[in-house]
Design a protein around this motif. Structure first.
Motif, short mmCIF file in Angstrom:
data_model
loop_
_atom_site.label_atom_id
_atom_site.label_comp_id
_atom_site.label_asym_id
_atom_site.label_seq_id
_atom_site.Cartn_x
_atom_site.Cartn_y
_atom_site.Cartn_z
N LEU A 42 3.09 10.18 -9.77
CA LEU A 42 2.61 10.45 -10.85
C LEU A 42 1.94 12.05 -10.88
CD1 LEU A 42 1.73 9.16 -13.81
CD2 LEU A 42 -0.20 8.34 -12.86
N ALA A 43 1.15 12.13 -9.69
CA ALA A 43 0.50 13.29 -9.62
C ALA A 43 1.62 14.64 -9.61
CB ALA A 43 -0.04 13.44 -8.23
N SER A 65 0.71 -1.22 0.00
CA SER A 65 -0.14 -0.09 -0.07
C SER A 65 0.97 1.19 -0.11
CB SER A 65 -0.93 -0.10 1.43
OG SER A 65 -0.13 0.04 2.42
N SER A 66 2.03 1.27 0.69
CA SER A 66 2.82 2.17 0.59
C SER A 66 3.50 2.65 -0.51
CB SER A 66 4.06 2.24 1.75
OG SER A 66 4.83 1.24 1.46
N SER A 67 3.70 1.58 -1.27
CA SER A 67 4.32 1.85 -2.83
C SER A 67 3.45 2.29 -3.59
CB SER A 67 5.05 0.51 -3.20
OG SER A 67 4.08 -0.54 -3.29
N GLU A 68 2.17 1.89 -3.28
CA GLU A 68 1.16 2.38 -4.20
C GLU A 68 1.11 3.70 -3.91
OE1 GLU A 68 -2.56 0.22 -3.29
OE2 GLU A 68 -1.61 -1.58 -4.19
N HIS A 69 0.97 4.08 -2.94
CA HIS A 69 0.84 5.69 -2.84
C HIS A 69 2.18 6.47 -3.04
CE1 HIS A 69 -2.81 5.31 -0.39
NE2 HIS A 69 -2.34 4.45 0.39
N THR A 70 3.12 5.87 -3.16
CA THR A 70 4.29 6.48 -3.43
C THR A 70 4.47 6.57 -5.19
OG1 THR A 70 5.61 5.47 -1.77
CG2 THR A 70 6.93 6.36 -3.65
N MET A 71 3.85 5.78 -5.73
CA MET A 71 3.49 5.64 -7.10
C MET A 71 2.67 6.80 -7.51
SD MET A 71 4.93 3.89 -9.71
CE MET A 71 4.67 2.66 -10.82
N GLN A 72 1.53 6.75 -6.97
CA GLN A 72 0.43 7.86 -7.06
C GLN A 72 0.94 9.28 -6.82
OE1 GLN A 72 -2.82 6.65 -4.46
NE2 GLN A 72 -3.47 4.89 -6.15
N MET A 73 1.65 9.53 -5.73
CA MET A 73 2.45 10.76 -5.37
C MET A 73 3.18 11.35 -6.72
SD MET A 73 0.74 12.11 -3.18
CE MET A 73 1.59 13.65 -2.80
#
Length: 173
Positions: A63-64, A53-61
């Motif tokens: 990208l944003a 879940s933290s890597s997903e958030h890192t990826m989303q951040m």
């Protein structure tokens, strides 16, 4: 739930006392094993967090942040492309370069001034010759220049096609 409990009661009613106590011992042993072998809740929550879940958030951040950066850089990049010809030739491919060369002005300020003075002189001469009488002015307001109103059956030469010849034309002055 009600069906299951009644089925268990019926099944238990058909058991003998020793079979029932043996079934309860087995069920208690299974529950004890489950309670003893279960990992602590802290370990479970840590494992869930580390699962991705933290890597997903890192990826989303990431990208944003890249989208925001590109959005903010676009005006500066566009200005650079529009104003710096050397930079444009160096970094923008020729098939993508749609810039137009600024055309040379056909008139200089002096030539344009001379044309305006000539037009003013011609209008002054026409006014002296009497070409701007009220009847001729009214005719000019109704038809395009060079169109003979007598030889215009469909009214294509009229400035205001919806206005009849006997109606008054309102001026904007």
């Amino acid at each position: 739930m009600a069906f299951r409990s009644t089925a268990v009661r019926r099944f238990a009613a058909k058991m003998t006392e020793s079979e029932r106590s043996e079934a309860l011992r087995e069920a208690n042993a299974k529950m004890r094993e489950y309670a003893m072998n279960r990992p602590p809740i802290e370990k479970i929550t840590r494992a869930k967090r580390a699962k991705g879940s933290s890597s997903e958030h890192t990826m989303q951040m990431a990208l944003a942040a890249s989208f925001v950066t590109v959005f903010l850089a676009t005006p500066f990049l566009g200005r650079k492309i529009a104003q710096d010809e050397e930079w444009r030739k160096k970094y923008v491919p020729s098939f993508y370069d749609y810039t137009l060369e600024k055309p040379a002005n056909p008139w200089t300020r002096r030539e344009l001034h001379e044309q305006l003075v000539e037009l003013q002189r011609e209008l002054h001469e026409k006014a002296i010759a009497g070409e701007f009488t009220p009847e001729k002015l009214d005719e000019m307001r109704r038809h395009f220049a060079g169109v003979d109103p007598a030889n215009d059956p469909h009214g294509w030469g009229k400035l205001h096609p919806g206005v009849d010849d006997d109606e008054e034309i309102e001026d904007d002055d």
